[in-house]
Design a protein around this motif. Structure first.
Motif, PDB file in Angstrom:
ATOM      1  N   SER A   1      39.700  39.063  38.708  1.00  0.00           N
ATOM      2  CA  SER A   1      38.460  39.731  39.084  1.00  0.00           C
ATOM      3  C   SER A   1      38.814  40.936  39.936  1.00  0.00           C
ATOM      4  CB  SER A   1      37.560  38.789  39.885  1.00  0.00           C
ATOM      5  OG  SER A   1      36.464  39.515  40.418  1.00  0.00           O
TER       6      SER A   1
ATOM      7  N   ASP B   1      33.393  38.446  39.871  1.00  0.00           N
ATOM      8  CA  ASP B   1      33.243  37.974  38.492  1.00  0.00           C
ATOM      9  C   ASP B   1      34.480  38.361  37.680  1.00  0.00           C
ATOM     10  OD1 ASP B   1      30.770  36.925  39.050  1.00  0.00           O
ATOM     11  OD2 ASP B   1      29.652  38.613  38.219  1.00  0.00           O
ATOM     12  N   ILE B   2      34.891  37.484  36.797  1.00  0.00           N
ATOM     13  CA  ILE B   2      36.091  37.714  35.988  1.00  0.00           C
ATOM     14  C   ILE B   2      35.839  38.849  35.003  1.00  0.00           C
ATOM     15  CG2 ILE B   2      37.631  36.692  34.257  1.00  0.00           C
ATOM     16  CD1 ILE B   2      36.982  33.961  35.676  1.00  0.00           C
ATOM     17  N   ASP B   3      36.749  39.823  35.017  1.00  0.00           N
ATOM     18  CA  ASP B   3      36.640  40.950  34.097  1.00  0.00           C
ATOM     19  C   ASP B   3      37.891  41.117  33.235  1.00  0.00           C
ATOM     20  OD1 ASP B   3      37.824  41.962  36.729  1.00  0.00           O
ATOM     21  OD2 ASP B   3      38.211  43.668  35.404  1.00  0.00           O
TER      22      ASP B   3
ATOM     23  N   ILE C   1      34.824  33.898  39.649  1.00  0.00           N
ATOM     24  CA  ILE C   1      36.197  33.402  39.525  1.00  0.00           C
ATOM     25  C   ILE C   1      36.428  32.120  40.324  1.00  0.00           C
ATOM     26  CG2 ILE C   1      37.174  34.846  41.369  1.00  0.00           C
ATOM     27  CD1 ILE C   1      39.609  35.257  39.331  1.00  0.00           C
TER      28      ILE C   1
END
Length: 143
Positions: A47, A54-56, A11
């Motif tokens: 995130s 990490d972008i989810d 992110i």
């Protein structure tokens, strides 16, 4: 812009990469959850703790709501041209789950009713206003 390209990417790296493309964009962190927010452009990236930076998740606003502007982009990408409950139901059918509207605080409006679907290994929740129009949708990866 297809926000799927940011899923599973760091992110902070994404924030650094895209910040020059937007007049106003913010990065924030609340405990272990990180956000990149672009209210003027109608979206945010998120995130969660489980994804370790990490972008989810991302959300796209199809209508102005809660300080967010309407997302302006290729209409074919944004919600696949779904505009309301009837239209969404005719294409995707019965939702896997209905998320009720609830009042969390007297200082905030109630949450919006949502319909949850799973598509391409992603959870997509469409949220509706009182006129059954889609206000925003949220796309999340599974943990």
């Amino acid at each position: 812009m297809n926000l799927d390209i940011f899923l599973k990417r760091n992110i902070v790296d994404v924030f650094i990469e895209i910040k020059s493309s937007f007049n106003v964009i913010e990065y924030s962190k609340v405990e272990e959850t990180e956000f990149v927010v672009a209210k003027e452009y109608g979206f945010f990236l998120k995130s969660n703790r489980e994804f370790k930076g990490d972008i989810d998740t991302y959300r796209i606003y199809l209508k102005e709501y809660d300080g967010y502007s309407k997302f302006i982009d290729d209409k074919s990408y944004v919600s696949h041209n779904y505009v309301n409950k009837d239209n969404l139901f005719s294409v995707l059918g019965e939702p896997l789950k209905i998320i009720p509207s609830i009042n969390i605080s007297k200082n905030r409006p109630a949450t919006l009713l949502g319909w949850c679907y799973v598509k391409n290994e992603k959870r997509i929740i469409y949220n509706f206003n009182e006129n059954d129009e889609i206000v925003y949708f949220t796309v999340s990866l599974f943990v």
